[in-house]
Every structure is written in C-alpha cells, then in structure tokens.
Design a protein around this motif. Sequence first.
Motif, short mmCIF file in Angstrom:
data_model
loop_
_atom_site.label_atom_id
_atom_site.label_comp_id
_atom_site.label_asym_id
_atom_site.label_seq_id
_atom_site.Cartn_x
_atom_site.Cartn_y
_atom_site.Cartn_z
N THR A 60 0.84 -1.19 0.00
CA THR A 60 0.00 0.00 0.00
C THR A 60 0.88 1.25 0.00
OG1 THR A 60 -0.14 -0.03 2.40
CG2 THR A 60 -1.91 -1.14 1.21
N PRO A 61 0.40 2.33 -0.64
CA PRO A 61 1.24 3.53 -0.75
C PRO A 61 1.50 4.24 0.58
CG PRO A 61 -0.82 3.80 -1.98
CD PRO A 61 -0.82 2.44 -1.40
N GLY A 110 2.75 0.81 3.46
CA GLY A 110 3.64 -0.22 2.95
C GLY A 110 3.19 -1.64 3.27
N LYS A 142 5.50 -1.46 -5.55
CA LYS A 142 5.78 -0.86 -4.25
C LYS A 142 5.01 0.44 -4.19
CE LYS A 142 8.90 -4.03 -3.62
NZ LYS A 142 8.32 -5.27 -4.06
N GLY A 143 3.92 0.48 -3.44
CA GLY A 143 3.09 1.69 -3.37
C GLY A 143 2.32 1.91 -4.65
#
Length: 98
Positions: A45-46, A49, A91-92
């Motif tokens: 998740t942005p 994480g 990643k994000g």
Amino acid sequence: MFQRLPDAAGERVSFTIDGRVAEALAGDTVAAALMANGVVACRTTPVSGAPRAPFCMMGVCFDCLVTIDDVGNRQGCQVTVRPGMRVETQKGAREAAR
C-alpha cells in the motif's frame, strides 16, 4: 497457499516475475500465476507499505495490482499471462502511463 495439481495438463507459458523466470498454464490469469509461483504479495500500500495479495479474483478489490510490461496498476486477476510477459510487483502506487 494455492498449489497446482500435479497432473495439470496444458501448454506452459514462460514469463518473468520481478526479473526471474516463471511458468504458468496457458489461460491462467497473472494473479493465479503469481500465487502458483509462490508470490505471496503482489503490491504494497502507498501509505503504510502493508503487503497486499489477490483477494476477490474477479476485479472488484484492486488488491492484485501489478506492473505488466512497464504499465502500472494493472489488475492481475483480469489479465491472461502471455509468453514473455514481464510482471513486476508494485511498491506503493504507480502513476498510470500517459
């Protein structure tokens, strides 16, 4: 964890996950192929994480977002694996291509 039955028949498709060679059966979705290859989380998740993994497998939850052939935020459960496809875990958030 998801495991394919040992007698599963069908054409094998070669693709990459984060740069490593992987295999799937023709017709598998990217999300199913990730799970079959032992990938536990396909994105983080942005904000926090936290790891996220495919959940609904029908395009509703957006937990299976991955980058496919340099295009981010693709729903892995809605895309069929193709030979030579490059899948990257995210990643994000990733900006959509313009």
